[in-house]
Design a protein around this motif. Sequence first.
Motif, short mmCIF file in Angstrom:
data_model
loop_
_atom_site.label_atom_id
_atom_site.label_comp_id
_atom_site.label_asym_id
_atom_site.label_seq_id
_atom_site.Cartn_x
_atom_site.Cartn_y
_atom_site.Cartn_z
N ASP A 276 0.86 -1.18 0.00
CA ASP A 276 0.00 0.00 0.00
C ASP A 276 0.90 1.23 0.00
N CYS B 103 -0.91 5.16 3.13
CA CYS B 103 -1.84 4.84 4.22
C CYS B 103 -1.35 5.52 5.48
N HIS B 104 -2.11 5.33 6.53
CA HIS B 104 -1.76 5.91 7.84
C HIS B 104 -1.76 4.81 8.90
N VAL C 90 4.06 -1.24 3.59
CA VAL C 90 3.24 -0.04 3.40
C VAL C 90 4.11 1.21 3.50
N SER D 44 3.54 4.61 5.21
CA SER D 44 2.64 5.20 6.19
C SER D 44 3.21 6.51 6.73
N PRO E 32 -8.57 6.92 -1.85
CA PRO E 32 -9.37 5.71 -1.70
C PRO E 32 -10.71 5.83 -2.42
N MET F 53 -4.34 2.72 -3.58
CA MET F 53 -4.15 2.83 -2.13
C MET F 53 -5.45 2.61 -1.38
N THR F 54 -5.32 2.37 -0.07
CA THR F 54 -6.50 2.33 0.81
C THR F 54 -6.67 3.63 1.57
N ASP F 55 -5.57 4.35 1.82
CA ASP F 55 -5.58 5.51 2.71
C ASP F 55 -6.00 5.11 4.13
N HIS F 56 -5.73 3.85 4.50
CA HIS F 56 -6.07 3.36 5.84
C HIS F 56 -5.75 4.42 6.88
N ILE G 136 -7.06 -1.52 5.81
CA ILE G 136 -5.97 -1.89 4.91
C ILE G 136 -6.13 -3.29 4.32
N LEU H 35 -7.24 -3.76 0.53
CA LEU H 35 -6.44 -3.31 -0.62
C LEU H 35 -6.72 -4.15 -1.87
#
Length: 385
Positions: free
Chosen positions: A58, A61-62, A112, A114, A269, A300-303, A308, A311
């Motif tokens: 990913d 993401c966060h 990832v 992050s 996302p 991306m998911t931008d979790h 996540i 994905l």
Amino acid sequence: MILIKNGTVLTMAGKIIENGCVLVDGSKIKYVGEEKQFEGDFEVIDAKGGYIMPGMIDAHCHLGMWEDGVGFEGADGNEATDPITPHLRAIDGINPMDKTFKEAYENGITCVCSGPGSANVISGSFAVIKTYGKRIDNMIVKSPAAIKVAFGENPKSTYHEKHEMPTTRMGIAALLRDTLYKAQEYLNKKENAEEEEDKPDFDMRYESLIPVLKREIPLKVHAHRADDMFTAIRIAKEFNIDLTLDHCTEGHLIADELKEEGYPLIVGPSLSERSKVELRELTFETAGILSKKGIDIAIMTDHGVIPIQYLPLCAALAVKHGMDEMEALKAITINPAKILKIDDRVGSLEVGKDADIVVLDKFPLDVMAKTQYVLIDGRIVFKRA
């Protein structure tokens, strides 16, 4: 040593190997190809006719920055007290003990990028990390990997509430330019100083931007709207720096221009609501439209916007809306690895690369597919009971 056999190997390096195998020696891949006999002692993983692929990545993401279900105590992604904070480091805010890391690697996401959120114009550095471990220092693939900057609604709304600059897109661009100019001046004085006393006083903010000015790492640009993407490109050209365009929500509206500019694109996302004005053009078609222009995008998911573990679902939905199936798979493996400049280690199954490997019972973009085994750095971190 571990031998993974009896599966279709999706190398993501141009080959699909029916009835193939992968041999792991320590933390690295030693062999990828058709099944054959090997000498020596090794553990055998039988893919049972399933699929063997590189760990998924990913690119934005966060993970670990906003802990799952914790609230303020676990919210360490936005230092929304100053719009210019390039000296903040993701590795000081990520908590690898958060349970979402387990959800990541159990579902095949092994690496990832992050970092901090988008409340600030410049919010700090992102890090590329593996998703298995207890101590962030031992999980780092690349840090810093990029400096996060944000355009549009998020910094506008954050500082509008505080009655501070920036409250407009002009203000965002002006603050970013001003900071880059000052960082460039700081770097010039530092490099041109003949004596120690001629050097400028140490400034951690400007020091943090030196890798950007030297084009060692890019700006990681939060931009949804087309005009914000063009502003980011304009500023990048002014300072001769690299960037990635992250989110790219209106990218399908300016696909020809983005193709011509050639900057890396990280899309998403898309599995979310149109929660703000600048998401009004949100569609799963964006990834496919850009990909068909010949742009190697990442998804991306931008979790934690999208958990996540979804994905591969995001990639599957891009296929449903017109993206080529293998291009979608590249968008969560080799493409993000290339964009993050870590493709010498991860993103494909090739000899010498990190043994981040996923074994699934079905094709990875099948929503019913389940991971059977997950390896990170040659270690089995998940085995389905």
